[in-house]
Design an enzyme around this catalytic site. Structure first.
Site, short mmCIF file in Angstrom:
data_model
loop_
_atom_site.label_atom_id
_atom_site.label_comp_id
_atom_site.label_asym_id
_atom_site.label_seq_id
_atom_site.Cartn_x
_atom_site.Cartn_y
_atom_site.Cartn_z
CE LYS A 1 -3.72 -0.18 2.37
NZ LYS A 1 -4.69 -0.27 3.51
NE ARG B 1 -7.48 3.16 4.69
CZ ARG B 1 -7.92 4.40 4.46
NH1 ARG B 1 -7.04 5.40 4.38
NH2 ARG B 1 -9.21 4.63 4.31
N GLY C 1 -8.18 -7.01 4.55
CA GLY C 1 -9.05 -7.26 5.69
C GLY C 1 -8.38 -7.99 6.85
CG MET D 1 -2.65 -7.13 9.44
SD MET D 1 -0.96 -6.82 8.94
CE MET D 1 -1.17 -6.50 7.21
NE ARG E 1 -6.19 -4.54 -2.40
CZ ARG E 1 -6.64 -4.51 -1.15
NH1 ARG E 1 -5.81 -4.29 -0.16
NH2 ARG E 1 -7.92 -4.70 -0.89
CG HIS F 1 -4.12 -46.24 -0.25
ND1 HIS F 1 -5.49 -46.29 -0.40
CD2 HIS F 1 -3.61 -47.02 -1.23
CE1 HIS F 1 -5.79 -47.07 -1.41
NE2 HIS F 1 -4.66 -47.54 -1.93
NE ARG G 1 1.82 -44.22 -6.60
CZ ARG G 1 1.20 -43.24 -7.25
NH1 ARG G 1 0.31 -43.56 -8.21
NH2 ARG G 1 1.44 -41.98 -7.00
NE ARG H 1 6.73 -48.08 -6.53
CZ ARG H 1 6.11 -47.26 -5.68
NH1 ARG H 1 6.76 -46.24 -5.15
NH2 ARG H 1 4.83 -47.44 -5.38
CB SER I 1 12.84 -41.80 -10.37
OG SER I 1 11.71 -40.98 -10.17
CB CYS J 1 8.38 -40.71 -9.38
SG CYS J 1 9.28 -41.81 -8.27
CE1 TYR K 1 10.71 -38.61 -14.06
CE2 TYR K 1 12.73 -38.81 -15.33
CZ TYR K 1 11.82 -39.35 -14.44
OH TYR K 1 12.03 -40.60 -13.91
#
Length: 876
Positions: free
Chosen positions: A22, A92, A101, A103, A336, A455, A561, A617, A764, A831, A851
């Protein structure tokens, strides 16, 4: 003396860290020559000094504030206590990152029993003067003295009803004087002290209150939700008051330069005539749409429109602007970058590039990767949530999305009800692979145990099903089919609504709205792939999951898996024969049956992924997970297998492990039973050969051995696997390109990565287990205490959700450096579930990994995060 205060003329937009968003924007608007009420900003550093040093408001800071106060008086020609030209101030907060909103604010500061009379004389409006005073008393009491604002509001409502006054603005001067008198009495009753009459005393107290508001509960929650650091502090903006409550030629409002819900390039906002800013926020009166200002004050509307366009072009983004009109003169109080929905964010980003206000890189950096989830999953209608009966908000947002359905406590019931057309939600203490049938048909999954990599969480994310895990407030009795929660209980068949994005649960049905991919989303994804260095793969083994990932243009599969393939009834019984039998010929026969199933599995995977890279795997879970645990199940399985209950129960006891996650699983299983991995390797290669023969599809499988911690384990198993594969290839006179690598998920594996690299073709990182093993946390049980660690500052974030860079990350760094020294070009990926977390992706990108792999529905999140990382690295 260290400088802690800056006039608006001394700052600029680049000083957000010091002046807060601000303060920096007020300075920037001042620099642009826009109508900003004059003032100064106390820095964020002053706030942290105060909070970190025993909350001492130093004489040096007071002197500096007083010097800028004097300068403000000289420049404005106004002064506290002046009978001719009175100075009143607003105080402010404003942190580096927008926290709307969260503070505190104090308006009309400087009024007292005498000054209110002077203000009435100066303005010739006693009603206006006492309206300002009653506002100051309420805000100051709330913010500075901590008096619950309901004390003031309740009296005001009582007074208006008594005097048959509908709106605050209808109160007369005499009535406002009575209200002021009562408000001052509330100070004496609640705080046993009077409202301070000295304006400077008011000012210093308000500054301290704003500093302190940095650590109020709602600000802490907001920072945690938006990953904002706790050590930034808030600046305090001291500004001359302008009065939107000074009659019908005045007003106040908030407007966005574009629609924050849809992204439409059209001014969007609201305003109130004869009001101050807090009235708009509080919702006491119904504001008018900003479009009506065009009729009531056409010149002001046109001026605001032009200023909005100027600010949007200057900042290169949609702006959220607070304004006040005082007697037909427009003032800007704040601008802002505006908050917006995900749908609007993507549209605005694309539009700004097309309009020449942003580059593609800037558009990508402006987006929150996690907001992609809102585009791809159903969400609850905001208005409907306001009246919904909440069950709990302590669960973990394990998989985003929103869903409504009937409670089921077991997979069989869920499947049965789903088959007859019911929408169901599976509610369990925790799920296991045997629940997969019920999980697949459920609209959502809720567990009272387990964490973000449990899981339930992993499978739900893979399916794109919303899930709330680890909801410890719930007492789930699966036998009696009852869920108890703090304010009541629910039974099987009761309807609940689940918010997997925020971790909230509601009683009954909450209205849903669909969010779907659109042209803007596709454009952003195309740009992200253009800039991303990291390839993005998916964790998937089912046809539907793979198709989902392909739709998001995943570059391949980073984790299949295989243990998920063994829980169909006809396969489970053969796996149980293998485990339970003590005769090698019986184990061989069981594996021959499983081999046929596995060939079909891999053929479907390879044909669906259409030749893209695929990491498979080999079997990982402990053997005891495949055997029954309850007596009735043991009896049933013994009958199915044609063996005695006593023999089966004895074998189950032999397989029992005190700590199965550290037990007989992964490569350790194959060292004991090498035929298991040899069977899987054969299935992989035979499926590749079959696809080449059937339709000419070239498959280059990447076979991954899990849980390796010693180079001897990897060498032994790789030799056995390769020898068997080469024998098949020779016999079939085929050509198959394949590689054998390992999953790095043990700290020891990281430390000997150079030795493992001599044996492996690729690595991996399995971040779920690596985090678990490094911290010594059980990832399924840590949810019971991990939130306390985060809330108490022991941990900055849940390390199962965002990578622990200093610990787990350092192990990964060591492993990568050692690997690159041995094999500079070896393919290295991730992975674990952290492969879909934006902050973790940035770390992996910096390390130069090849990756990351994540759940199919997180692929777009990962693409956007990878692109942002690449752009930031390029700009360094």
């Amino acid at each position: 003396m260290t400088k802690r205060v800056y006039s608006f003329k001394e700052g600029n937009a680049e000083m957000k860290g010091l002046l807060g968003g601000k303060g920096a924007n007020l300075a920037e608007m001042t620099r642009l020559g826009l109508p900003v009420p004059n003032g100064f900003t106390i820095s964020t550093e002053a706030c942290m000094d105060y909070l970190n040093n025993g909350r001492q408001f130093t004489d040096e800071l007071k002197e500096e504030i007083e010097a800028y106060l004097k300068q403000l008086e000289e420049e404005s020609g106004k002064a506290f206590n002046s009978k001719e030209n009175m100075m009143l101030l607003s105080v402010r907060s404003g942190s580096k990152f927008s926290m709307p909103g969260m503070m505190d604010t104090v308006l009309n500061l400087g009024l007292n029993d005498e000054n209110v009379k002077h203000l009435a004389e100066i303005t010739e409006d006693e009603t206006f003067a006492y309206d300002c005073y009653r506002r100051l008393l309420q805000m100051f009491g709330d913010v500075v003295y901590g008096i619950d604002t309901s004390h003031f509001e309740n009296f005001l409502e009582f007074y208006k009803r008594k005097h048959r006054v509908q709106l605050d603005s209808d109160l007369t001067a005499e009535q406002l004087k009575e209200i002021v008198h009562e408000y001052k009495r509330i100070y004496l009753e609640i705080k046993k002290q009077e409202f301070p009459q000295d304006p400077k005393e008011q000012l210093f107290a308000a500054v301290i209150a704003v500093f302190s508001s940095w650590n109020n509960e709602r600000a802490k929650v907001y920072r945690k939700l938006h990953n904002i650091a706790d050590d930034l502090g808030t600046a305090v903006n001291i500004q001359l008051m302008v009065f939107g409550n000074s009659g019908n030629q005045s007003g106040t409002g908030v407007a966005f330069t574009r629609n924050p819900s849809t992204g439409e390039n059209k001014l969007f906002g609201e305003y109130l005539i004869n009001a101050q800013g807090e009235d708009v926020v509080a919702g006491i009166r119904t504001p008018s749409p900003i479009s009506e200002l065009k009729e009531s004050m056409p010149e002001i509307y046109q001026e605001f429109l032009e200023m909005g366009e100027l600010l949007e072009k200057h900042y290169g983004d949609m702006q959220d602007i607070e304004f006040t009109i005082e007697n037909q003169k427009l003032y800007l109080l704040q601008t802002r970058n505006g908050k917006r929905t995900a749908h609007a964010a993507f549209k605005i980003a694309v539009d700004l590039v097309e309009e020449g206000l942003k580059t593609k890189e800037g558009a990508i950096l402006s987006l929150d990767p996690q907001s992609v989830n809102q585009l791809l999953h159903p969400v609850f209608v905001e208005e409907a949530l306001k009246t919904a009966d909440k069950i709990s908000s302590v669960g973990l947002p394990a998989s985003p999305g929103s869903a409504t359905g009937k409670i089921c406590f077991d997979a069989g019931t869920a499947k049965e009800w789903s088959d007859r057309g019911e929408k169901v939600i599976l509610v369990r203490q925790e799920t296991s692979p045997e629940d997969i049938g019920g999980m697949v048909v459920s609209e959502a999954i809720v567990t009272s145990r387990g964490g973000m990599t449990s899981h339930a969480a992993v499978v739900a994310r893979g399916m794109g099903t919303c899930c709330v895990a680890g909801c410890s407030e719930l007492e789930i009795d699966e036998f009696l089919k009852i869920v108890k929660y703090p304010n009541g209980e629910l039974h099987e068949g009761d309807v609940i609504s689940v918010d997997g994005t925020n971790g909230d649960l509601y009683v009954g049905e909450v209205e849903l709205t669909l969010s779907e991919k659109n042209e803007d989303f596709e454009t952003i994804m195309a740009w992200s792939k253009e800039f991303s260095r990291l390839a993005i793969r998916m964790n998937a083994e089912t046809k539907s999951d793979i198709k989902t990932g392909i739709a998001f243009d995943a570059s391949g599969i980073g984790l299949v898996r295989t243990e998920h393939m063994f829980f169909a009834p006809e396969r489970l019984i053969e796996m149980r024969r293998f485990i339970i039998s003590q005769k090698s010929e019986e184990r061989t026969k069981a594996l021959e049956t499983i081999l046929a199933y596995q060939i079909d599995d891999f053929k479907e995977i390879f044909s669906t992924i259409e030749g893209k890279s695929t990491v498979i795997r080999l079997l990982d879970p402990p053997l005891h997970e495949f055997v029954p645990s309850k007596q009735q199940d043991v009896e049933r399985v013994a009958t199915e297998m044609g063996i005695s209950y006593e023999f089966l129960n004895g074998r189950i006891n032999e397989l029992h492990e005190i700590n199965p996650m550290l037990g007989h699983r992964g490569c350790r299983l194959a060292v004991t039973y090498p035929e298991l991995y040899i069977m899987q390797a054969e299935a992989i290669i035979r499926s590749a050969i079959a696809l080449k023969n059937e339709n000419g599809l070239d498959v280059a499988p990447e076979i991954m051995i899990p849980l390796v911690g010693m180079d001897g384990e990897l060498r032994l198993l790789k030799e056995k696997i390769e020898a068997h594969i080469e024998q098949i290839i020779a016999t079939e006179k085929a050509t198959v390109s394949y590689t054998v690598g390992t999953m790095i998920e043990l700290p020891r594996a990281c430390l000997i990565a150079d030795d493992l690299a001599k044996e492996a073709d690729f690595f991996s990182f399995g971040t779920n287990d690596l985090t678990q093993m490094t911290f010594g946390f059980s990832r399924d049980d840590a949810a019971k205490y991990i939130n306390q660690y985060v809330a108490g500052g022991i941990l900055p974030v849940d390390p199962f959700q965002t990578l622990d860079v200093s610990g787990v990350g350092e192990l990964i760094r060591i492993a990568v450096e050692k690997t690159r020294q041995t094999k500079p070009n070896m393919k290295i990926g991730v992975c674990g579930e952290l492969g879909g977390d934006p902050l973790s992706i940035e770390f992996f990108d910096q390390l130069g990994l090849d990756y990351v792999s994540c759940s199919p529905y997180r692929v777009p999140v990962a693409y956007l995060a990878a692109a942002q990382s690449a752009i930031r690295l390029k700009n360094k």
